[in-house]
Write an enzyme that holds these catalytic residues in place. Structure first.
Site, PDB file in Angstrom:
ATOM      1  N   HIS A 164      22.349  27.239  19.649  1.00 27.87           N
ATOM      2  CA  HIS A 164      21.485  28.417  19.488  1.00 27.87           C
ATOM      3  C   HIS A 164      20.964  28.506  18.056  1.00 27.87           C
ATOM      4  O   HIS A 164      21.458  27.825  17.159  1.00 27.87           O
ATOM      5  CB  HIS A 164      22.206  29.712  19.889  1.00 27.87           C
ATOM      6  CG  HIS A 164      23.367  30.109  19.032  1.00 27.87           C
ATOM      7  ND1 HIS A 164      24.666  29.746  19.314  1.00 27.87           N
ATOM      8  CD2 HIS A 164      23.439  30.846  17.895  1.00 27.87           C
ATOM      9  CE1 HIS A 164      25.470  30.269  18.393  1.00 27.87           C
ATOM     10  NE2 HIS A 164      24.760  30.928  17.519  1.00 27.87           N
ATOM     11  N   HIS A 205      21.378  31.273  10.858  1.00 24.25           N
ATOM     12  CA  HIS A 205      22.083  30.002  11.045  1.00 24.25           C
ATOM     13  C   HIS A 205      21.567  29.293  12.284  1.00 24.25           C
ATOM     14  O   HIS A 205      20.913  29.886  13.140  1.00 24.25           O
ATOM     15  CB  HIS A 205      23.604  30.183  11.147  1.00 24.25           C
ATOM     16  CG  HIS A 205      24.058  31.044  12.276  1.00 24.25           C
ATOM     17  ND1 HIS A 205      24.223  32.396  12.170  1.00 24.25           N
ATOM     18  CD2 HIS A 205      24.383  30.744  13.559  1.00 24.25           C
ATOM     19  CE1 HIS A 205      24.635  32.894  13.328  1.00 24.25           C
ATOM     20  NE2 HIS A 205      24.727  31.919  14.191  1.00 24.25           N
ATOM     21  N   GLU A 259      20.057  34.115  19.095  1.00 24.64           N
ATOM     22  CA  GLU A 259      20.973  35.155  18.629  1.00 24.64           C
ATOM     23  C   GLU A 259      20.221  36.008  17.615  1.00 24.64           C
ATOM     24  O   GLU A 259      19.485  35.476  16.782  1.00 24.64           O
ATOM     25  CB  GLU A 259      22.199  34.509  17.957  1.00 24.64           C
ATOM     26  CG  GLU A 259      23.211  35.509  17.434  1.00 24.64           C
ATOM     27  CD  GLU A 259      24.428  34.833  16.783  1.00 24.64           C
ATOM     28  OE1 GLU A 259      24.373  33.622  16.488  1.00 24.64           O
ATOM     29  OE2 GLU A 259      25.433  35.531  16.572  1.00 24.64           O
TER      30      GLU A 259
END
Ligand code: CO
Length: 134
Positions: A79, A7, A130
């Site tokens: 992010h 994502h 991430e």
């Protein structure tokens, strides 16, 4: 090490307004808002054919995205999340190469119930990264 983009996360000052933009203006499928007190955010998932966008709104007084929104009051890309097969092996390899892992260095459970880690943006071209084990 890296697999798919899981994502892309966008910090927003007004989650309902941001959700409406994706749902109504852009015609995307969006989830219900989900409060994640452990992460200090409320999140809405925008479901796209090849990935997801996560809209993040601060939750609570010490939200990790509050300072970001002070610097970027209209919101901004926060992010990018890449999938890895083995998050501990990925962490150890990155640390051995000098990359900084945020927090205590141990994976937390992310928004999808899977282990996640965050890597210092200064080590990755100014982008908070991430990693999520899938
Ligand atoms: Co994320």
């Amino acid at each position: 090490m890296l697999g798919r983009v899981n994502h892309i996360a966008i910090a927003v000052p007004d989650l309902a307004a941001a959700t409406a933009i994706y749902r109504d203006t852009l015609g995307a499928r969006v989830s219900q808002a989900q409060a994640l007190p452990e992460h200090g955010v409320t999140v809405v998932f925008v479901e796209l054919p090849n990935t997801k966008v996560e809209l993040l709104e601060p939750l609570g007084a010490d939200s990790p995205i509050a300072a970001f929104l002070e610097k970027n009051p209209s919101g901004g890309m926060h992010h990018i999340c890449y999938e890895v097969e083995d998050i501990i092996a990925a962490r150890d390899q990155l640390k051995a190469g000098g990359a900084r892992v945020l927090g205590d260095g141990n994976p937390k459970t992310g928004a999808h119930g899977k282990p996640v880690l965050f890597l210092h943006p200064k080590d990755f071209n100014g982008t908070l990264v991430e990693l999520e084990q899938v």
